[in-house]
Design a protein around this motif. Structure first.
Motif, PDB file in Angstrom:
ATOM      1  N   GLU A   1       0.834  -1.207   0.000  1.00 51.85           N
ATOM      2  CA  GLU A   1       0.000   0.000   0.000  1.00 51.85           C
ATOM      3  C   GLU A   1       0.868   1.257   0.000  1.00 51.85           C
ATOM      4  O   GLU A   1       0.600   2.217  -0.721  1.00 51.85           O
ATOM      5  CB  GLU A   1      -0.928   0.007   1.222  1.00 51.85           C
ATOM      6  CG  GLU A   1      -2.062  -0.989   1.078  1.00 51.85           C
ATOM      7  CD  GLU A   1      -2.982  -1.012   2.289  1.00 51.85           C
ATOM      8  OE1 GLU A   1      -2.649  -0.366   3.309  1.00 51.85           O
ATOM      9  OE2 GLU A   1      -4.020  -1.684   2.214  1.00 51.85           O
ATOM     10  N   ALA A   2       1.939   1.228   0.810  1.00 49.28           N
ATOM     11  CA  ALA A   2       2.821   2.394   0.869  1.00 49.28           C
ATOM     12  C   ALA A   2       3.419   2.665  -0.504  1.00 49.28           C
ATOM     13  O   ALA A   2       3.522   3.816  -0.940  1.00 49.28           O
ATOM     14  CB  ALA A   2       3.928   2.165   1.897  1.00 49.28           C
ATOM     15  N   SER A   3       3.800   1.604  -1.202  1.00 49.34           N
ATOM     16  CA  SER A   3       4.396   1.770  -2.534  1.00 49.34           C
ATOM     17  C   SER A   3       3.408   2.425  -3.492  1.00 49.34           C
ATOM     18  O   SER A   3       3.748   3.366  -4.212  1.00 49.34           O
ATOM     19  CB  SER A   3       4.830   0.399  -3.054  1.00 49.34           C
ATOM     20  OG  SER A   3       5.206   0.492  -4.402  1.00 49.34           O
ATOM     21  N   GLN A   4       2.184   1.937  -3.488  1.00 49.90           N
ATOM     22  CA  GLN A   4       1.177   2.515  -4.376  1.00 49.90           C
ATOM     23  C   GLN A   4       0.846   3.939  -3.954  1.00 49.90           C
ATOM     24  O   GLN A   4       0.632   4.814  -4.790  1.00 49.90           O
ATOM     25  CB  GLN A   4      -0.092   1.662  -4.345  1.00 49.90           C
ATOM     26  CG  GLN A   4       0.184   0.247  -4.802  1.00 49.90           C
ATOM     27  CD  GLN A   4      -1.049  -0.446  -5.322  1.00 49.90           C
ATOM     28  OE1 GLN A   4      -2.158   0.056  -5.203  1.00 49.90           O
ATOM     29  NE2 GLN A   4      -0.865  -1.607  -5.914  1.00 49.90           N
ATOM     30  N   ASP A   5       0.826   4.152  -2.656  1.00 49.89           N
ATOM     31  CA  ASP A   5       0.545   5.482  -2.126  1.00 49.89           C
ATOM     32  C   ASP A   5       1.590   6.486  -2.606  1.00 49.89           C
ATOM     33  O   ASP A   5       1.295   7.645  -2.838  1.00 49.89           O
ATOM     34  CB  ASP A   5       0.547   5.417  -0.594  1.00 49.89           C
ATOM     35  CG  ASP A   5       0.086   6.708   0.035  1.00 49.89           C
ATOM     36  OD1 ASP A   5      -1.121   6.954  -0.007  1.00 49.89           O
ATOM     37  OD2 ASP A   5       0.933   7.462   0.536  1.00 49.89           O
ATOM     38  N   LEU A   6       2.841   6.014  -2.759  1.00 49.14           N
ATOM     39  CA  LEU A   6       3.918   6.902  -3.192  1.00 49.14           C
ATOM     40  C   LEU A   6       3.962   7.040  -4.710  1.00 49.14           C
ATOM     41  O   LEU A   6       4.866   7.663  -5.248  1.00 49.14           O
ATOM     42  CB  LEU A   6       5.260   6.384  -2.663  1.00 49.14           C
ATOM     43  CG  LEU A   6       5.405   6.488  -1.136  1.00 49.14           C
ATOM     44  CD1 LEU A   6       6.552   5.647  -0.631  1.00 49.14           C
ATOM     45  CD2 LEU A   6       5.606   7.937  -0.724  1.00 49.14           C
ATOM     46  N   GLY A   7       3.009   6.419  -5.401  1.00 52.81           N
ATOM     47  CA  GLY A   7       2.897   6.651  -6.831  1.00 52.81           C
ATOM     48  C   GLY A   7       3.373   5.506  -7.702  1.00 52.81           C
ATOM     49  O   GLY A   7       3.465   5.662  -8.918  1.00 52.81           O
ATOM     50  N   ALA A   8       3.686   4.344  -7.114  1.00 52.97           N
ATOM     51  CA  ALA A   8       4.165   3.223  -7.911  1.00 52.97           C
ATOM     52  C   ALA A   8       2.984   2.414  -8.434  1.00 52.97           C
ATOM     53  O   ALA A   8       2.089   2.051  -7.674  1.00 52.97           O
ATOM     54  CB  ALA A   8       5.081   2.332  -7.076  1.00 52.97           C
TER      55      ALA A   8
END
Lengths: 281, 372
Positions: free
Chosen positions: A182-189
């Motif tokens: 989730e953190a990765s997607q949250d950062l735009g990945a």
């Protein structure tokens, strides 16, 4: 705390077991590899002749290299099948996860021999696959290369060892905290970038463990070559088996076994080090 | 800090009602959002606006749906009903990686296989920020949270408070329009927590990014927020500035959740409210009503009679006196058996009988007296 006597008493049985059934046979094998056979008798004279013979005769080196090449292919295919399967189950299977997991495991309960013979009936001259090819008029005569070839060995062993690569990969994927994804997607990945940058690196230990299983187990396999290998599919363990059997060349067989053992231990040591480097607490 | 756009100078009027900023376009609009998991209704018809540069806290007990609301805005969950808009664009139909929203997770969620600097650089890397631009921005973000010295450290070697700072830097370095914070301080011990509260508030003022902060801690909410949105069992109970929500709670639930209070069940007739033996002038409509009276609004006086007409004096029995440093918390019983709490400046041990007074204006009539 426990007394010394108690500690000794509970550790003695396993120690005795390991000594008797693991260390002693290895020591015996190691000793045999320096002995020789004269007039069908094993003579306890120490020499490096067996090892010299191995290096000098191209056939052993050739079979060893072929075995490693087969093991490398089995490892590659088992990973290519096992990783996507484990990834799908861990991240996208939803409520069917448990059921699918059991389905992947079920083949492990079926006897190795049964699975080997199954491939024989599929690949054989009058087997299922040839029947289908002729029925569809793709070929006029049975295709011979399917059975009794290195191809058949690779196919059979890939089938047999894919669950062994699946299990550690699945375990390592299950251990990845989902909030990292989730953190990765949250950062735009994107999901793809998240896979390459977060999921794959964090599953390296499982990937290595799976690869090690497939490679080491294949390298020591002698049943698949007997069942589906044919003369071109002979592997190093078949040679060892022959030397210990009809040929009565225990010393030479022991020397080969020692070489394989050293190879495998070196491999395990190397992957263990890499795995540790990729494990984060 | 010059790369961060300064917010338009804006001074929140803490006592103004929630409609004060109706003129300005809100940054975030949550419109009639509902969320069901299976048959369970976690959020019911939530509507709220967040103004640009605002520090809005979503406050609620565990299970009130506050984290779910945050996850809907971040994009990790889809609303069952309703829409979410940001800067005039529909947000809830976008995947999380396309939203100009960043999250500080409760458990920090730092990537264990990357160093602190690589963690902070992650967002810029995946979004294709020019390579040359990344290191200075990482350095700047780490300096902002005072973590420059740990740039090359793996996060597992850092303490909770340090990981918290890195998580903050990792989110802020992307210059989001909106920063979501999911109970970011709950894992820290009390002292560190207070220190981080102060720093967080200062940081928010300095960089002017809109903060949407989730917490279950009402003191934290009061200390940090421009406005507080109180959630109760998936519904919005009240949304107002800390002062307003404390001074003018609309429900018994709000009055008791934010600070301590006494609930007075009274009957209003002929301009007077009567709760048992307590009487005070009241302009509320005739009929039954519930009032909230904060413990600090009741004071000790000399003598049971006198005082001005806009107040209520009474004599009560002192049941318990707890010393709390600068104040004493008294538990008293009125002659007709009402239990009340009173907070007074510390003044030593009191008699068994005390004379007390409160002003009529401090009795806040609750619109919704519902059970709490």
């Amino acid at each position: 705390m426990y007394s010394r006597a108690y500690k000794l008493a509970i550790s003695l049985p396993p120690l005795a077991w390991v000594t008797l059934f693991l260390l002693a046979p290895y020591a015996l094998m190691f000793m045999h590899s320096f002995w020789t056979v004269q007039d069908n008798q094993i003579v306890h004279t120490w020499s490096l002749n067996n090892y010299a013979k191995l290096v000098a005769s191209p056939v052993y080196v050739q079979v060893l290299l072929r075995s490693m090449w087969i093991a490398a292919r089995v490892t590659l295919f088992a990973l290519l099948l096992g990783y996507p399967l484990a990834y799908f189950l861990s991240f996208h299977a939803g409520p069917r996860k448990e059921l699918l997991y059991q389905l992947v495991i079920v083949p492990l309960w079926v006897s190795y021999l049964v699975r080997g013979y199954a491939w024989k009936t599929i690949l054989g001259g009058d087997g299922v696959l040839n029947g289908l090819l002729q029925f569809l008029h793709i070929t006029q005569h049975p295709v011979e290369f399917l059975l009794y070839s290195p191809f058949a060995v690779v196919l059979t062993l890939t089938h047999i060892y894919t669950p062994f690569t699946f299990l550690p990969i699945y375990a390592s994927l299950e251990h990845i905290p989902r909030n990292l994804v989730e953190a990765s997607q949250d950062l735009g990945a994107s999901p793809r970038a998240t896979f390459w940058r977060v999921i794959l690196p964090l599953s390296v230990p499982g990937l290595l463990a799976g690869a090690t299983f497939a490679f080491v187990l294949t390298l020591g396999d002698f049943l698949a070559p007997i069942l589906v290998g044919g003369p071109g599919g002979t592997m190093i363990s078949n040679i060892v088996q022959t030397l210990f059997g009809a040929a009565y060349q225990w010393p030479l067989g022991s020397a080969i076994a020692v070489c394989i053992l050293v190879l495998v231990l070196g491999l395990l040591f190397a992957t263990e080090r890499v795995e540790r480097k990729w494990t984060f607490s | 800090m010059k790369t961060y756009a300064k917010p338009p100078a804006k001074e929140w009027d803490h006592d103004a009602s929630t409609t004060a900023r109706a003129g300005a376009d809100p940054l975030l609009e949550v419109r009639h959002v509902a969320k069901r998991f299976g048959g369970r209704e976690v959020l019911r018809d939530i509507s709220l606006d967040v103004a640009s540069g605002e520090f809005l806290t979503i406050l609620g007990e565990s299970g009130s749906g506050k984290t779910t609301l945050l996850r809907l805005i971040a994009g990790f969950e889809q609303p069952s009903n309703g829409e979410i808009w940001m800067s005039g664009e529909r947000l809830d139909t976008q995947p999380p990686y396309r939203r100009r929203v960043n999250t500080v997770f409760q458990s920090y969620a730092l990537f264990p296989h990357l160093t602190v600097a690589e963690n902070v650089a992650y967002g810029m890397r995946v979004q294709g920020v020019p390579r040359a631009e990344i290191p200075p921005r990482v350095a700047e973000a780490l300096a902002m949270v005072k973590m420059s010295a740990s740039a090359e450290t793996p996060p597992a070697r850092l303490s909770g408070g340090m990981q918290q700072r890195v998580a903050l830097a990792r989110a802020l370095v992307n210059r989001p329009k909106l920063l979501l914070l999911d109970e970011p301080l709950s894992a820290l011990d009390a002292n560190l927590r207070r220190q981080m509260q102060t720093e967080l508030k200062a940081l928010q003022r300095e960089i002017g990014i809109t903060f949407l902060f989730v917490t279950h801690d009402q003191d934290e909410a009061m200390a940090l927020s421009d406005r507080i949105a109180l959630l109760r069992a998936g519904a919005l109970e009240q949304i107002a500035s800390p002062r307003e929500i404390y001074n003018s709670p609309t429900s018994a639930y709000t009055a008791q959740f934010i600070g301590q209070t006494n609930l007075l069940t009274a009957q209003v007739s002929g301009g007077t409210a009567r709760a048992g033996c307590l009487l005070w002038p009241c302009a509320a409509p005739e009929g039954p009503a519930t009032f909230s009276l904060r413990p600090e609004h009741i004071r000790l006086v000399d003598g049971a009679s006198g005082g001005n007409p806009a107040s209520c004096r009474f004599r009560a029995k002192l049941e318990n006196q707890t010393f709390c440093g600068s104040t004493d918390m008294l538990e008293i019983v009125s002659p007709d058996g009402q239990h009340l709490r009173v907070r007074v400046p510390s003044r030593g041990i009191l008699e068994d009988e005390v004379d007390l007074e409160f002003s009529a204006k401090d009795c806040v009539r609750l619109r919704d007296a519902g059970s709490s």
